[in-house]
Design an enzyme around this catalytic site. Sequence first.
Site, PDB file in Angstrom:
ATOM      1  N   GLY A  58     -10.920   1.043   4.380  1.00 10.67           N
ATOM      2  CA  GLY A  58     -12.106   1.131   3.535  1.00 10.67           C
ATOM      3  C   GLY A  58     -13.345   1.442   4.338  1.00 10.67           C
ATOM      4  CG  ASN A  59     -16.862  -1.110   4.099  1.00  8.97           C
ATOM      5  OD1 ASN A  59     -15.938  -1.719   4.620  1.00  8.97           O
ATOM      6  ND2 ASN A  59     -17.924  -1.695   3.585  1.00  8.97           N
ATOM      7  CE  LYS A 103      -2.430   5.727   1.709  1.00  5.98           C
ATOM      8  NZ  LYS A 103      -2.936   4.384   1.456  1.00  5.98           N
ATOM      9  CE  LYS A 143      -5.926  -0.238   6.397  1.00  2.87           C
ATOM     10  NZ  LYS A 143      -6.023  -0.111   4.979  1.00  2.87           N
ATOM     11  CE  LYS A 182      -7.323  -2.842   0.718  1.00  2.00           C
ATOM     12  NZ  LYS A 182      -6.689  -1.809   1.550  1.00  2.00           N
TER      13      LYS A 182
HETATM   14  N1  LIG Z   1      -2.523   5.340   5.544  1.00  2.00           N
HETATM   15  C1  LIG Z   1      -3.365   4.566   4.813  1.00  2.00           C
HETATM   16  O1  LIG Z   1      -2.971   3.568   4.180  1.00  2.00           O
HETATM   17  O2  LIG Z   1      -4.697   4.989   4.811  1.00  2.00           O
HETATM   18  P1  LIG Z   1      -5.902   4.389   3.923  1.00  2.00           P
HETATM   19  O3  LIG Z   1      -5.924   2.904   4.135  1.00  2.00           O
HETATM   20  O4  LIG Z   1      -7.138   5.068   4.437  1.00  2.00           O
HETATM   21  O5  LIG Z   1      -5.589   4.761   2.504  1.00  2.00           O
END
Ligand SMILES: NC(=O)OP(=O)(O)O
Length: 316
Positions: free
Chosen positions: A13-14, A133, A220, A282
Site C-alpha cells: 500500500g502506501n 490480481k 506478497k 492480509k
Molecule cells: N504482489 C503483490 O501482492 O503486490 P501488491 O501488494 O502491490 O498488490
Amino acid sequence: MSRNKLAVVALGGNALLRGNQKGTNDEQNQNTLETLNNLVYLAEEGYNLIISHGNGPQVGNILMRNDAGDTMYDIPQMPLDICVADSQGGIGYMIERNLRNVLRERGINRNVITVVTEVAVRPDDPAFSDPQKRVGRIYEKKEADELNAKLGWEFKEEVKKPGGWRRVVPSPEPLDILNHELIKELAEAGNIVIAVGGGGVPVAIDEKGNVEGVEAVIDKDRASSLLGHKIGADEFYILTDVPFIYKDFNKPTQEKLEFLSLEEAKKYIAEGQFSKGSMEPKVQACVNFVENGGEKAIITEATKLEDKSFGSKISR
Ligand SMILES: NC(=O)OP(=O)(O)O
C-alpha cells in the site's frame, strides 16, 4: 543464550506508492524513506529482519512499457515472470539504497542485501483460469474496454475504488520459497534481507527438478507469511494504508480490532468482515503465520509501525 527475534516485514500500500500518486521515482523514493525511518527501530531493538514488498502498481507499469516498446520500437516483449523479477530488482534496490542511508544516519552497523526470490506454484493452480490480481493503475471503464479490445488485457473493478478498473493477472498459491534456508542464514547473521519482493518470481518445478518461469503475480502477503513460516520467524508485520483492521468497516457500528486471538480472526473472516482482495487476504496471511507457529502478526499503517498504540495484533 537467547537468540535475536526474527521478523518478516511486508511493505505494501502506501509504504511505497500512495493511492493518489502516479508513481514517479521521487514519489516512491520519498515514501520508501518515510517507511524505513519508521521500520528501523526494529533493527535498533536487535531484531533480525527480512523485508518483503508489493509490486502491483510497478509490475503493471512494466507490462505497459513492454507493450509500448513492442508497438513503438519493435522491442521483444518479456513474459510476466521476467517482469516480476525486474520489479524485485528495481524496488529491492530502492529499499536497499534508502535503508543503507537510514542505518548510517542512526549509527546502526548492518549489511543490507536484496535476494531475487523464486516461489514455487502449481502450473495447474485454479487461479490461472480466474485472474484476480490487480496490477498497474486504475482506469475508467471506457479506457479499460478499449484496452481489452486492443490488447486483450483483462480487467476487474478495483476493490478499494468501485467504479475504477484495473488489469488483472493470475495469482496462484505460493507453495515453497526457493533459497529460504539461505535467506534465514543471511538474516540470522544480522544482515537485513530484502526477499520475496512482489510475492516472488513464480516458477513451476517438474518431477525431474526442472524449473520454469510462470506468468503470474503472487500475493506478497501470502508469500511473506509462507516465508515467515519456512524460516521459523517470530513476528510478521504487514504495513498497509490503515492503522487497524475494523469490524463493520465503514458502517455506523464500525469497531477497531486491536487484539485478536486466532479464533476471533478466523471467525471474522468466516463472517465476511474483511473485503475480499484487500483486507481479507492480509488477515488470512496473519492467521496462517500464527497457526504455523509464529508468535504474533501485526497489521498497521506504514508510517505508524514504531508507535505501538497503533496496529491490530493477532496471536494465539
Ligand atoms: N504482489 C503483490 O501482492 O503486490 P501488491 O501488494 O502491490 O498488490
